[in-house]
Design an enzyme around this catalytic site. Sequence first.
Site, PDB file in Angstrom:
ATOM      1  N   GLU A 356       0.834  -1.199   0.000  1.00 57.26           N
ATOM      2  CA  GLU A 356       0.000   0.000   0.000  1.00 57.26           C
ATOM      3  C   GLU A 356       0.867   1.246   0.000  1.00 57.26           C
ATOM      4  O   GLU A 356       1.725   1.407   0.870  1.00 57.26           O
ATOM      5  CB  GLU A 356      -0.893   0.050   1.239  1.00 57.26           C
ATOM      6  CG  GLU A 356      -2.127  -0.800   1.191  1.00 57.26           C
ATOM      7  CD  GLU A 356      -3.033  -0.545   2.394  1.00 57.26           C
ATOM      8  OE1 GLU A 356      -4.148  -1.081   2.402  1.00 57.26           O
ATOM      9  OE2 GLU A 356      -2.628   0.188   3.323  1.00 57.26           O
ATOM     10  N   CYS A 357       0.644   2.129  -0.946  1.00 56.52           N
ATOM     11  CA  CYS A 357       1.247   3.454  -0.975  1.00 56.52           C
ATOM     12  C   CYS A 357       2.776   3.388  -0.872  1.00 56.52           C
ATOM     13  O   CYS A 357       3.452   3.205  -1.871  1.00 56.52           O
ATOM     14  CB  CYS A 357       0.653   4.328   0.123  1.00 56.52           C
ATOM     15  SG  CYS A 357       0.880   6.098  -0.151  1.00 56.52           S
ATOM     16  N   ALA A 358       3.339   3.506   0.316  1.00 55.38           N
ATOM     17  CA  ALA A 358       4.791   3.397   0.460  1.00 55.38           C
ATOM     18  C   ALA A 358       5.293   2.062  -0.060  1.00 55.38           C
ATOM     19  O   ALA A 358       6.345   1.973  -0.697  1.00 55.38           O
ATOM     20  CB  ALA A 358       5.192   3.567   1.924  1.00 55.38           C
ATOM     21  N   SER A 448      -0.780  -0.804  -4.696  1.00 48.69           N
ATOM     22  CA  SER A 448      -1.691   0.300  -4.970  1.00 48.69           C
ATOM     23  C   SER A 448      -1.428   1.452  -4.017  1.00 48.69           C
ATOM     24  O   SER A 448      -0.885   1.263  -2.923  1.00 48.69           O
ATOM     25  CB  SER A 448      -3.143  -0.182  -4.815  1.00 48.69           C
ATOM     26  OG  SER A 448      -4.040   0.885  -4.717  1.00 48.69           O
TER      27      SER A 448
END
Length: 469
Positions: A356-358, A448
């Site tokens: 996720e993200c990072a 994502s």
Amino acid sequence: MSASTPRLVVAAPASGSGKTTVATGLMAAFTELGMSVSPHKVGPDYIDPGYHALAAGRPGRNLDAMLCGPELIAPLFAHGSRGCDVAVIEGVMGLYDGAAGRGELASTAHVAKLLRAPVVLVVDASSQSRSVAALVHGFASWDPQVRIGGVILNKVGSDRHEQLLREALEESGVPVMGVLRREQRVRTPSRHLGLVPVAERHSDALEAVRAMAAHVRQGCDLEALLALARSAPPVTGPVWSAAEALAATPPQSAPASPELASVPAGTASRLRPVVALAGGPAFTFSYAEHAELLEAAGAEVVSFDPLRDERLPEGTAGLVIGGGFPEVYAPELSENELLRKAVAELAASGAPVAAECAGLLYLARSIDGKPMCGVLSADARMSERLTLGYREAVAVTANALVPAGARVRGHEFHRTVLEPGAGADPAWGFTHPERRVEGFVQRGVHASYLHVHWAASPGMARRFVAGCA
């Protein structure tokens, strides 16, 4: 069952009024009195709960009615506050500010009503005197179901200023429970996504929390605040548990592993697939319930630090990389070539990887030119534009977390750009507030920008662990 823990919501008319200072200071002050304090944060924010955890000595937990649904707020609160003497719940933004275009949904006021919790309003009084009474009256009368039980005046300039404020508020009917003067010691450093996380400045953060506690002790009536918290009536309903949430999830939405279904509690850890959970200063964004769900689904969760550890935990069968600040630590992450290679090899093997993200950025080829794991054919760079807000999405491609067609609510929060932003098999199709595809699904990898709360979709943990097995 019922949630009878005394509880108090710390809210404000607007962001920047001092909620975090007051809430964290209250948690620390009550803890110093020998009380067991349950810390909570309204909304999706990951950073404030880190300071809450430092103050209370137990995990800071989020209460987000958008990500989890209103029906889970009281059960999640009851889970986190079980056995505690008092709970302090820090609000988000202004008291009545919720998900954009959704009315009161996910606002501090909404959560306070769901928990039947009294509210103490933190007001930045630095540029007003008698007008404070009109402000407090307006907030107290806007929604009769929201009980504002007290006011804490923040950034008060002098004894004369305090006297004027108190005189004005006598007519409002809302008691003053604290007066805080301007105090430099309680400030915490910020950067592009808010406060600097605790994990990056632990000793300094500890000192800041101590200063917040002293500031609140000196300026607030702790007995009155505790009495207000104890005036909250019980909230009836179930107490959330990871095991029960998984048991209630329809099997067809996340097929269970037959091997794991027959593993009794307490079985030797070698029979439980190891799920590596990224942590450390670069990856601080994670909801406590995620690890609890993974363990309830049959995994052995082992944390590791990509800045320090050169290998994945022994026996790693799946990898979860949450949010954080890889852009800040890009040079250090890049220098850890052994771990980058290990992550790439795990992904190439087809093992489940949830990023996720990072985590998405870490799996990319590079961040601002610094080589990363190279799992995804994409490159990341810092941007001046803040991407922030709730999203509604549908899974475009079946993956390690959800089957195709699964619908979720999530949250985006970043100042980076990934090019391209989606792979040949995207992770999500956003349906609100805009329509676009986003993220990557390849073999076992799901990557994502979207943050989701697995308590709302416990089948994610079951499906992920089944893939590990």
